[in-house]
Motif scaffolding. Structure first.
Motif, PDB file in Angstrom:
ATOM      1  N   UNK A 141       1.006  -1.096   0.058  1.00 25.57           N
ATOM      2  CA  UNK A 141       0.151  -0.034  -0.175  1.00 25.57           C
ATOM      3  C   UNK A 141       0.693   1.189   0.085  1.00 25.57           C
ATOM      4  N   UNK A 142       1.954   0.921   0.564  1.00 18.35           N
ATOM      5  CA  UNK A 142       2.166   2.624   0.278  1.00 18.35           C
ATOM      6  C   UNK A 142       3.310   2.785  -0.548  1.00 18.35           C
ATOM      7  N   UNK A 143       3.993   1.893  -1.162  1.00 16.27           N
ATOM      8  CA  UNK A 143       4.438   1.751  -2.233  1.00 16.27           C
ATOM      9  C   UNK A 143       3.696   2.132  -3.837  1.00 16.27           C
ATOM     10  N   UNK A 144       2.129   1.481  -3.507  1.00 15.79           N
ATOM     11  CA  UNK A 144       0.953   1.963  -4.799  1.00 15.79           C
ATOM     12  C   UNK A 144       0.723   3.216  -3.963  1.00 15.79           C
ATOM     13  N   UNK A 145       0.814   3.975  -3.237  1.00 16.18           N
ATOM     14  CA  UNK A 145       0.357   5.151  -3.210  1.00 16.18           C
ATOM     15  C   UNK A 145       1.918   5.962  -3.969  1.00 16.18           C
ATOM     16  N   UNK A 146       3.350   5.601  -3.637  1.00 14.19           N
ATOM     17  CA  UNK A 146       3.747   6.162  -4.750  1.00 14.19           C
ATOM     18  C   UNK A 146       4.159   6.938  -5.510  1.00 14.19           C
ATOM     19  N   UNK A 147       3.869   5.189  -6.411  1.00 15.50           N
ATOM     20  CA  UNK A 147       3.427   5.175  -7.934  1.00 15.50           C
ATOM     21  C   UNK A 147       2.482   5.760  -8.545  1.00 15.50           C
ATOM     22  N   UNK A 148       1.610   5.646  -7.472  1.00 14.93           N
ATOM     23  CA  UNK A 148       0.507   6.505  -8.487  1.00 14.93           C
ATOM     24  C   UNK A 148       0.768   7.805  -8.139  1.00 14.93           C
ATOM     25  N   UNK A 172      -9.206  12.306 -13.437  1.00 18.82           N
ATOM     26  CA  UNK A 172      -9.988  11.484 -13.767  1.00 18.82           C
ATOM     27  C   UNK A 172     -10.010   9.980 -12.940  1.00 18.82           C
ATOM     28  N   UNK A 173     -10.586   9.520 -12.253  1.00 23.93           N
ATOM     29  CA  UNK A 173     -10.697   7.917 -12.296  1.00 23.93           C
ATOM     30  C   UNK A 173      -9.986   7.343 -12.983  1.00 23.93           C
ATOM     31  N   UNK A 174     -10.685   7.497 -14.310  1.00 29.98           N
ATOM     32  CA  UNK A 174     -10.667   6.250 -15.803  1.00 29.98           C
ATOM     33  C   UNK A 174      -9.299   7.105 -16.194  1.00 29.98           C
ATOM     34  N   UNK A 175      -9.201   8.126 -16.139  1.00 35.22           N
ATOM     35  CA  UNK A 175      -7.364   8.371 -16.680  1.00 35.22           C
ATOM     36  C   UNK A 175      -6.365   7.869 -15.714  1.00 35.22           C
ATOM     37  N   UNK A 176      -6.814   8.042 -14.834  1.00 29.93           N
ATOM     38  CA  UNK A 176      -5.105   6.950 -13.811  1.00 29.93           C
ATOM     39  C   UNK A 176      -5.697   5.508 -14.040  1.00 29.93           C
ATOM     40  N   UNK A 177      -7.380   4.914 -14.145  1.00 30.08           N
ATOM     41  CA  UNK A 177      -7.189   3.988 -14.117  1.00 30.08           C
ATOM     42  C   UNK A 177      -6.644   3.262 -15.226  1.00 30.08           C
ATOM     43  N   UNK A 179      -3.839   4.318 -16.720  1.00 26.27           N
ATOM     44  CA  UNK A 179      -2.681   3.693 -16.976  1.00 26.27           C
ATOM     45  C   UNK A 179      -2.132   2.943 -15.826  1.00 26.27           C
ATOM     46  N   UNK A 180      -2.939   2.257 -14.388  1.00 24.65           N
ATOM     47  CA  UNK A 180      -2.535   1.479 -13.766  1.00 24.65           C
ATOM     48  C   UNK A 180      -2.471   0.393 -15.039  1.00 24.65           C
ATOM     49  N   UNK A 181      -3.824   0.443 -15.418  1.00 26.29           N
ATOM     50  CA  UNK A 181      -3.502  -0.896 -16.626  1.00 26.29           C
ATOM     51  C   UNK A 181      -2.455  -1.248 -17.546  1.00 26.29           C
ATOM     52  N   UNK A 182      -1.524  -0.125 -18.243  1.00 23.72           N
ATOM     53  CA  UNK A 182      -0.681   0.005 -18.510  1.00 23.72           C
ATOM     54  C   UNK A 182       0.507  -0.028 -17.848  1.00 23.72           C
ATOM     55  N   UNK A 183       0.459   0.181 -16.370  1.00 24.03           N
ATOM     56  CA  UNK A 183       1.186  -0.338 -15.684  1.00 24.03           C
ATOM     57  C   UNK A 183       1.928  -1.358 -15.189  1.00 24.03           C
ATOM     58  N   UNK A 184      -0.023  -1.777 -15.336  1.00 21.93           N
ATOM     59  CA  UNK A 184      -0.338  -3.634 -14.187  1.00 21.93           C
ATOM     60  C   UNK A 184       1.263  -3.663 -15.053  1.00 21.93           C
ATOM     61  N   UNK A 185       0.241  -3.799 -16.680  1.00 22.41           N
ATOM     62  CA  UNK A 185       0.942  -5.104 -17.154  1.00 22.41           C
ATOM     63  C   UNK A 185       1.940  -5.331 -17.403  1.00 22.41           C
ATOM     64  N   UNK A 186       2.854  -3.946 -17.536  1.00 26.51           N
ATOM     65  CA  UNK A 186       4.367  -4.176 -17.901  1.00 26.51           C
ATOM     66  C   UNK A 186       4.935  -4.959 -16.767  1.00 26.51           C
ATOM     67  N   UNK A 187       4.554  -4.541 -15.103  1.00 25.70           N
ATOM     68  CA  UNK A 187       5.145  -5.231 -14.225  1.00 25.70           C
ATOM     69  C   UNK A 187       4.457  -6.477 -14.567  1.00 25.70           C
ATOM     70  N   UNK A 188       2.805  -7.279 -14.768  1.00 20.07           N
ATOM     71  CA  UNK A 188       2.957  -8.175 -14.641  1.00 20.07           C
ATOM     72  C   UNK A 188       4.106  -9.218 -16.181  1.00 20.07           C
ATOM     73  N   UNK A 189       4.831  -8.649 -16.514  1.00 19.85           N
ATOM     74  CA  UNK A 189       5.846  -8.902 -17.414  1.00 19.85           C
ATOM     75  C   UNK A 189       6.966  -9.218 -16.719  1.00 19.85           C
ATOM     76  N   UNK A 190       7.382  -9.273 -15.554  1.00 19.10           N
ATOM     77  CA  UNK A 190       8.592  -8.635 -14.987  1.00 19.10           C
ATOM     78  C   UNK A 190       8.170 -10.294 -13.749  1.00 19.10           C
ATOM     79  N   UNK A 191       6.954 -10.209 -13.413  1.00 18.41           N
ATOM     80  CA  UNK A 191       6.563 -11.354 -12.834  1.00 18.41           C
ATOM     81  C   UNK A 191       6.489 -12.364 -13.417  1.00 18.41           C
TER      82      UNK A 191
END
Length: 234
Positions: A141-148, A172-177, A179-191
């Motif tokens: 939760x602490x790191x996610x706050x930094x990322x956002x 707006x919520x849709x704008x942030x979400x 790029x969470x989708x973009x960020x999460x997709x790149x992150x999951x490549x590493x996982x």
């Protein structure tokens, strides 16, 4: 039978060097602290957060009381691991990399995600992050706050600027979400690659480039659509 003096085995005396025995070098407190933190990182990355100070003391071959002098509780130990892995590896230049408008936005984002993933795509970073999420440790939760706040909000601002929209209002919520989708997709490549050890046909640079091309091409539809933005914060 009693041995004659000449037949007795006599151990030779050690020769004196005339020097006092060398004292064992003492480890400085700051060096010992770093050693403890490094081993805690390895421990949590291997077995997760069910491990504690007892397991760490055993791994280090030290007593728990000695460990408690540096970390009074497991929470202090987790805080030190969080600082070592997540705070100390955070680069201030990432914010400049995202906001420097001397380069096209797509190039800035490619450069950022190349460097960001070079930093986080390590077994200890990813495994500790996943273990923390499963165990309910607040590292995530602490790191996610930094990322956002320090990555996604600046990206939203730069996309707005690229599209000629205002950059003054909060995302707006849709704008942030989006790029969470973009960020999460790149992150999951590493996982998949680092944690699961799966073979992936595309290299990281190409995956990032494809993801950015797709998201930037469609971003204007979300950013210009009031219906897509959804309700703002209450």
């Amino acid at each position: 039978m009693r041995l004659k003096k000449s037949e007795a085995t006599v151990q030779p005396m050690a020769k004196s060097t005339g020097k006092a025995p060398r004292a064992r070098a003492r480890i400085k407190p700051e060096e010992r602290y770093q050693e403890f933190v490094r081993n805690a990182v390895e421990l949590f990355a291997e077995v997760g957060f069910d491990a504690g100070t007892r397991e760490l003391a055993q791994r280090l071959h030290v007593t728990q009381p000695l460990l408690y002098r540096y970390f009074p509780s497991k929470e202090h130990l987790i805080a030190a691991v969080y600082k070592e892995i997540y705070l100390d590896r955070w680069k201030a230049e990432w914010e400049t990399m995202l906001s420097g408008r001397d380069l096209p936005l797509s190039e800035r984002l490619q450069n950022f995600y190349e460097d960001y993933t070079d930093t986080i795509f390590t077994p200890e970073w990813l495994r500790i992050y996943m273990f923390a999420g499963l165990r309910g440790v607040d590292i995530n939760s602490r790191y996610v706050a930094n990322v956002e706040n320090l990555i996604l909000v600046p990206i939203v601002r730069e996309v707005r600027h690229e599209l000629g929209l205002t950059t003054d209002s909060p995302p707006a919520p849709a704008e942030t979400e989006l790029f969470w989708t973009l960020h999460g997709g790149i992150f999951y490549y590493g996982v998949r690659k680092v944690v699961y050890g799966l073979p992936i046909a595309l290299d990281k640079s190409q995956v990032i480039a494809n993801a950015l091309r797709t998201f930037l091409a469609g971003a204007h539809e979300v950013f210009n659509s009031p219906a897509s933005a959804g309700p703002g914060p209450a």
